[in-house]
Design a protein around this motif. Structure first.
Motif, mmCIF file in Angstrom:
data_model
loop_
_atom_site.group_PDB
_atom_site.id
_atom_site.type_symbol
_atom_site.label_atom_id
_atom_site.label_comp_id
_atom_site.label_asym_id
_atom_site.label_seq_id
_atom_site.Cartn_x
_atom_site.Cartn_y
_atom_site.Cartn_z
ATOM 1 N N PHE A 149 22.092 35.196 8.770
ATOM 2 C CA PHE A 149 23.031 34.064 8.662
ATOM 3 C C PHE A 149 22.386 32.723 8.979
ATOM 4 C CE2 PHE A 149 26.150 37.447 8.755
ATOM 5 C CZ PHE A 149 27.220 36.952 8.026
ATOM 6 N N LYS A 150 21.142 32.771 9.415
ATOM 7 C CA LYS A 150 20.521 31.547 9.950
ATOM 8 C C LYS A 150 20.614 30.361 8.989
ATOM 9 C CE LYS A 150 16.479 30.401 12.793
ATOM 10 N NZ LYS A 150 17.101 29.199 13.204
ATOM 11 N N LYS A 151 20.244 30.563 7.751
ATOM 12 C CA LYS A 151 20.322 29.468 6.771
ATOM 13 C C LYS A 151 21.757 29.323 6.279
ATOM 14 C CE LYS A 151 15.719 29.253 4.804
ATOM 15 N NZ LYS A 151 15.049 30.392 4.189
ATOM 16 N N PRO A 152 22.271 28.098 6.269
ATOM 17 C CA PRO A 152 23.644 27.914 5.785
ATOM 18 C C PRO A 152 23.746 28.124 4.275
ATOM 19 C CG PRO A 152 22.711 25.837 6.617
ATOM 20 C CD PRO A 152 21.636 26.858 6.700
ATOM 21 N N ARG A 153 24.095 29.330 3.883
ATOM 22 C CA ARG A 153 24.239 29.634 2.462
ATOM 23 C C ARG A 153 25.689 29.941 2.180
ATOM 24 N NH1 ARG A 153 18.931 29.596 0.057
ATOM 25 N NH2 ARG A 153 20.037 30.491 -1.701
ATOM 26 N N MET A 154 26.172 29.458 1.044
ATOM 27 C CA MET A 154 27.553 29.765 0.689
ATOM 28 C C MET A 154 27.621 30.291 -0.741
ATOM 29 S SD MET A 154 29.610 29.718 3.137
ATOM 30 C CE MET A 154 31.247 29.752 2.378
ATOM 31 N N ASP A 155 28.734 30.941 -1.034
ATOM 32 C CA ASP A 155 28.976 31.489 -2.357
ATOM 33 C C ASP A 155 30.495 31.435 -2.532
ATOM 34 O OD1 ASP A 155 27.602 33.709 -4.459
ATOM 35 O OD2 ASP A 155 29.759 33.967 -4.139
ATOM 36 N N PRO A 156 30.959 31.197 -3.739
ATOM 37 C CA PRO A 156 32.420 31.095 -3.927
ATOM 38 C C PRO A 156 33.162 32.334 -3.428
ATOM 39 C CG PRO A 156 31.265 30.495 -5.955
ATOM 40 C CD PRO A 156 30.214 30.960 -4.977
ATOM 41 N N ASN A 157 32.501 33.493 -3.473
ATOM 42 C CA ASN A 157 33.174 34.723 -3.048
ATOM 43 C C ASN A 157 32.811 35.156 -1.635
ATOM 44 O OD1 ASN A 157 34.634 35.091 -5.456
ATOM 45 N ND2 ASN A 157 32.798 35.873 -6.462
ATOM 46 N N SER A 158 32.126 34.305 -0.924
ATOM 47 C CA SER A 158 31.808 34.618 0.462
ATOM 48 C C SER A 158 33.034 34.382 1.335
ATOM 49 C CB SER A 158 30.657 33.722 0.930
ATOM 50 O OG SER A 158 30.535 33.805 2.334
ATOM 51 N N HIS A 159 33.121 35.166 2.415
ATOM 52 C CA HIS A 159 34.224 34.973 3.362
ATOM 53 C C HIS A 159 33.763 34.277 4.632
ATOM 54 C CE1 HIS A 159 36.052 38.654 1.185
ATOM 55 N NE2 HIS A 159 36.493 37.540 0.645
ATOM 56 N N ALA A 160 32.535 33.810 4.619
ATOM 57 C CA ALA A 160 32.000 33.146 5.814
ATOM 58 C C ALA A 160 32.575 31.732 5.940
ATOM 59 C CB ALA A 160 30.485 33.090 5.726
ATOM 60 N N ARG A 161 32.937 31.365 7.141
ATOM 61 C CA ARG A 161 33.429 30.004 7.373
ATOM 62 C C ARG A 161 32.255 29.067 7.685
ATOM 63 N NH1 ARG A 161 38.490 31.761 11.031
ATOM 64 N NH2 ARG A 161 39.915 32.199 9.314
ATOM 65 N N PRO A 162 32.264 27.875 7.139
ATOM 66 C CA PRO A 162 31.186 26.909 7.413
ATOM 67 C C PRO A 162 31.043 26.610 8.912
ATOM 68 C CG PRO A 162 32.558 26.152 5.591
ATOM 69 C CD PRO A 162 33.239 27.367 6.162
ATOM 70 N N LEU A 163 32.094 26.891 9.660
ATOM 71 C CA LEU A 163 32.083 26.704 11.112
ATOM 72 C C LEU A 163 30.883 27.420 11.768
ATOM 73 C CD1 LEU A 163 33.891 25.511 13.416
ATOM 74 C CD2 LEU A 163 34.972 27.767 13.571
ATOM 75 N N ILE A 164 30.413 28.484 11.116
ATOM 76 C CA ILE A 164 29.256 29.241 11.641
ATOM 77 C C ILE A 164 28.099 28.287 11.938
ATOM 78 C CG2 ILE A 164 27.429 30.912 11.036
ATOM 79 C CD1 ILE A 164 29.542 32.343 9.279
#
Ligand code: HEC
Length: 161
Positions: A89-104
């Motif tokens: 998770f170290k690198k802030p990566r996002m994807d439209p179908n990811s459930h990760a919150r940017p708050l991480i």
């Protein structure tokens, strides 16, 4: 008397765990394809931990026979996978179908702490006996859920946003 009460709790526990586990991974089956390979890998990591935890919960619920060597293998998987959360998770990566919150990535220190706590819980799993599982698996699940609560979107968030 107290031992009787705790025994009754222990009997309810497996059913409860199955329910909790369903909540932990409820979104996985409905997961849409993820294009970003880094995001994919971190979701795969989560799926690996879910599979290991399911093995333990199935033993506790009597759906599969308790097997110490299988339980110990699941424990090792959980120690390894929780130990990899930080890296994945170290690198802030996002994807439209990811459930990760940017708050991480806004609260990275706290996220790291929770990952470390999950690893401690995995190490603390007692896989030699059924009683050991009953005693230590709830703490493991709690560590999964507490991180999801803060850093993972729930299905409802997806419907309402
Ligand atoms: C330090 C935080 C953290 C811990 C600890 C953690 N998770 Fe996760 N988990 C996440 C995040 C964030 C996601 C969303 C990842 C994404 O979609 O990019 C996730 C996703 C998942 C998914 C996929 C569901 C989905 O959103 O599509 C499963 C299954 C899962 N976790 C199981 C577990 C299990 C089982 C444990 C405990 C052994 C655990 N997780 C521990 C943060 C955590």
């Amino acid at each position: 008397m107290t031992s009787l009460i705790s025994l009754r709790h222990l009997r309810l526990l497996p059913a409860l765990l199955v329910l909790i586990l369903a909540l932990v991974g409820a979104q996985l089956d409905a997961a849409a394809p993820i294009a970003d390979k880094h995001v994919k890998r971190r979701v795969e990591l989560m799926a690996t931990q879910k599979a290991a935890l399911t093995t333990l919960a199935d033993m506790m619920a009597g759906r599969i026979v308790f097997d110490a060597s299988k339980a110990k293998a699941a424990r090792r998987t959980l120690i390894k996978s929780t130990g990899d959360i930080r890296k994945r998770f170290k690198k802030p990566r996002m994807d439209p179908n990811s459930h990760a919150r940017p708050l991480i990535w806004q609260q990275w220190r706290d996220f790291e702490t929770r990952a470390a706590r999950a690893k401690d819980a995995a190490k603390g799993l007692s896989a030699h006996t059924m009683n050991g599982l009953l005693r230590t698996v709830p703490n493991m699940m709690q560590a999964c859920l507490s991180c999801h609560e803060t850093y993972r979107d729930t299905p409802n968030d997806f419907i309402t946003h």
